[in-house]
Design an enzyme around this catalytic site. Structure first.
Site, mmCIF file in Angstrom:
data_model
loop_
_atom_site.group_PDB
_atom_site.id
_atom_site.type_symbol
_atom_site.label_atom_id
_atom_site.label_comp_id
_atom_site.label_asym_id
_atom_site.label_seq_id
_atom_site.Cartn_x
_atom_site.Cartn_y
_atom_site.Cartn_z
ATOM 1 N N LEU A 64 0.921 -1.353 0.133
ATOM 2 C CA LEU A 64 0.000 -0.164 -0.068
ATOM 3 C C LEU A 64 1.068 1.241 -0.045
ATOM 4 C CD1 LEU A 64 -2.201 -1.685 2.622
ATOM 5 C CD2 LEU A 64 -3.104 -0.957 0.290
ATOM 6 N N PRO A 65 0.351 2.497 -0.409
ATOM 7 C CA PRO A 65 1.113 3.594 -0.455
ATOM 8 C C PRO A 65 1.776 3.896 0.734
ATOM 9 C CG PRO A 65 -0.939 3.767 -1.278
ATOM 10 C CD PRO A 65 -1.182 2.634 -1.042
ATOM 11 N N LYS A 170 15.342 0.295 3.873
ATOM 12 C CA LYS A 170 14.517 0.977 3.064
ATOM 13 C C LYS A 170 14.833 2.216 2.639
ATOM 14 C CE LYS A 170 11.869 1.360 -0.680
ATOM 15 N NZ LYS A 170 12.424 1.303 -2.215
HETATM 16 P P1 NAD Z 1 0.616 2.735 -6.023
HETATM 17 O O1 NAD Z 1 0.155 3.765 -5.641
HETATM 18 O O2 NAD Z 1 0.752 2.314 -7.611
HETATM 19 O O3 NAD Z 1 -0.520 1.351 -5.442
HETATM 20 C C1 NAD Z 1 -1.048 1.462 -4.250
HETATM 21 C C2 NAD Z 1 -2.118 0.594 -4.499
HETATM 22 O O4 NAD Z 1 -2.943 0.605 -3.121
HETATM 23 C C3 NAD Z 1 -3.195 1.509 -5.343
HETATM 24 O O5 NAD Z 1 -3.680 0.259 -6.169
HETATM 25 C C4 NAD Z 1 -4.619 1.706 -4.555
HETATM 26 O O6 NAD Z 1 -5.719 1.445 -4.961
HETATM 27 C C5 NAD Z 1 -4.213 0.682 -3.304
HETATM 28 N N1 NAD Z 1 -5.103 1.065 -2.220
HETATM 29 C C6 NAD Z 1 -4.765 2.331 -1.517
HETATM 30 N N2 NAD Z 1 -5.501 2.234 -0.399
HETATM 31 C C7 NAD Z 1 -6.077 1.079 -0.267
HETATM 32 C C8 NAD Z 1 -7.045 0.326 0.677
HETATM 33 N N3 NAD Z 1 -7.498 1.108 1.533
HETATM 34 N N4 NAD Z 1 -7.363 -0.862 0.307
HETATM 35 C C9 NAD Z 1 -7.095 -1.468 -0.631
HETATM 36 N N5 NAD Z 1 -5.955 -1.004 -1.467
HETATM 37 C C10 NAD Z 1 -5.919 0.455 -1.482
HETATM 38 O O7 NAD Z 1 1.919 2.477 -5.202
HETATM 39 P P2 NAD Z 1 2.909 1.470 -5.669
HETATM 40 O O8 NAD Z 1 4.211 2.234 -6.637
HETATM 41 O O9 NAD Z 1 2.750 0.138 -6.129
HETATM 42 O O10 NAD Z 1 3.883 1.387 -4.087
HETATM 43 C C11 NAD Z 1 3.378 0.721 -3.126
HETATM 44 C C12 NAD Z 1 4.292 0.816 -2.023
HETATM 45 O O11 NAD Z 1 5.557 0.144 -2.307
HETATM 46 C C13 NAD Z 1 4.536 2.088 -1.547
HETATM 47 O O12 NAD Z 1 4.739 2.122 -0.340
HETATM 48 C C14 NAD Z 1 6.141 2.514 -2.257
HETATM 49 O O13 NAD Z 1 6.674 3.758 -1.601
HETATM 50 C C15 NAD Z 1 6.651 1.237 -2.298
HETATM 51 N N6 NAD Z 1 7.503 1.140 -3.435
HETATM 52 C C16 NAD Z 1 7.202 1.382 -4.735
HETATM 53 C C17 NAD Z 1 8.310 1.194 -5.612
HETATM 54 C C18 NAD Z 1 7.844 1.756 -7.199
HETATM 55 O O14 NAD Z 1 8.656 1.680 -7.872
HETATM 56 N N7 NAD Z 1 6.760 1.957 -7.536
HETATM 57 C C19 NAD Z 1 9.356 0.651 -5.472
HETATM 58 C C20 NAD Z 1 9.776 0.262 -4.331
HETATM 59 C C21 NAD Z 1 8.834 0.560 -3.260
#
Ligand code: NAD
Length: 296
Positions: A64-65, A170
């Site tokens: 999740l975010p 991280k």
């Molecule tokens: P994203 O915003 O693409 O995805 C997050 C998902 O969570 C979305 O699909 C959203 O609808 C869902 N969501 C939000 N609230 C929710 C809830 N209450 N119930 C169910 N679903 C819910 O984010 P991401 O890029 O996939 O990143 C996710 C995590 O991983 C973050 O913490 C980010 O910092 C970390 N991260 C991201 C990357 C990257 O390259 N994108 C790399 C490493 C770590």
């Protein structure tokens, strides 16, 4: 194994798809219908809530975010903790602050569930290829137990120490990443203004001492690396607002231990400026737009 997976965004969707490919059964939940459909098309079961996704699961993974989303997904009336069977381990791969990870571990422990923080690095490319690095915080026994699940999504599964230390690793890594991306963007934009072909400059950098992930995998200048978000309009990568969140985690953590974070604080302001001008959803490499304003 039967896995409940919650959060199917840029990272969660490809990670969940890899678990399906590895032969696991998945029950998935996301607020976004399109994300649910992608996983359902690949054979996952749709769950109506985090509680439903966790019910009957042998493992639960959340991606999740930020901490607020993890808190609500775990503790809401229809949340994971309301549905998960005693003894099941909850794996949170979101990037959040170490203190929240410890708090969630305590909440889970109070009802007989282990919780590990297992944030990832490797980006969306690593998520799709199943080559992520997992930084695991939790007991040695919990680490051993989650390895078979995590190895379906990643290549390096590292035990960092007790609960919260995965998040420490991280946020320190992303502190470097936020700073190096700003540095590479600054240099690429300067090279452009001084008249060198950006592809030539990128090539030189990538065989020289400036080489880093921000230059050789995610180069912010369009066309230098064909697979980078910069070559597809800064879409589909690691969102600027997520990088801003991670730099906030790093500078807050630094403040708590009275440790200077000079470069991190400056980088945080640059991503803040991007977000304020409406570019928060673009990949964080779009920071080069701050430098290329006069050339665009
Ligand atoms: P994203 O915003 O693409 O995805 C997050 C998902 O969570 C979305 O699909 C959203 O609808 C869902 N969501 C939000 N609230 C929710 C809830 N209450 N119930 C169910 N679903 C819910 O984010 P991401 O890029 O996939 O990143 C996710 C995590 O991983 C973050 O913490 C980010 O910092 C970390 N991260 C991201 C990357 C990257 O390259 N994108 C790399 C490493 C770590």
């Amino acid at each position: 194994m039967k896995i409940g997976f919650i959060g199917l965004g840029h990272m969660g969707a490809p990670m969940a798809l890899n678990l399906l490919k590895a032969g696991h059964t998945l029950s998935v939940f996301d607020l976004a219908e399109t994300a649910m459909q992608t996983l359902a098309d690949a054979g996952a079961q749709r769950a109506a809530s985090p509680k439903a996704a966790a019910s009957g699961a042998e493992w639960v993974v959340t991606m999740l975010p930020a901490a607020a989303h993890v808190r609500s997904v775990l503790t809401a009336k229809d949340g994971v903790l309301a549905g998960v069977a005693k003894g099941v381990t909850i794996i949170d791969s979101s990037t959040i602050d170490p203190a929240s990870a410890r708090e969630f571990a305590a909440l889970a422990a109070a009802q007989g569930n282990a919780f590990v923080d297992a944030p990832v690095s490797g980006g969306t490319g690593g998520a799709a290829a199943g080559t992520l690095t997992f930084m695991v915080g939790g007991s040695a026994a919990a680490y051993e137990s989650v390895k078979p699940v995590l190895s379906g999504m990643g290549r390096n599964i590292v035990h960092c120490g007790d609960t919260g230390t995965g998040q420490v690793a991280k946020i320190c890594n992303n502190l470097v990443l936020g700073i190096t991306m700003a540095g590479v963007a600054e240099a690429m934009a300067l090279g452009e203004s001084l008249g060198i072909d950006p592809k030539v400059l990128g090539g030189i950098m990538n065989t020289s001492t400036g080489r880093c992930w921000s230059s050789d995998t995610y180069n912010p200048f369009p066309g230098v690396i064909e697979t980078a978000p910069s070559s597809r309009g800064y879409t589909g990568g690691f969102g600027t607002d997520l990088m801003l969140k991670d730099l906030g985690l790093a500078t807050d953590a630094a403040k708590n231990v009275r440790q200077p974070a000079y470069m991190g604080a400056l980088a945080q302001q640059l991503y803040q400026a991007m977000s304020s001008r409406g570019d928060g959803k673009l990949d964080f490499s779009a920071i080069i737009k701050l430098y290329r304003a006069q050339n665009e």
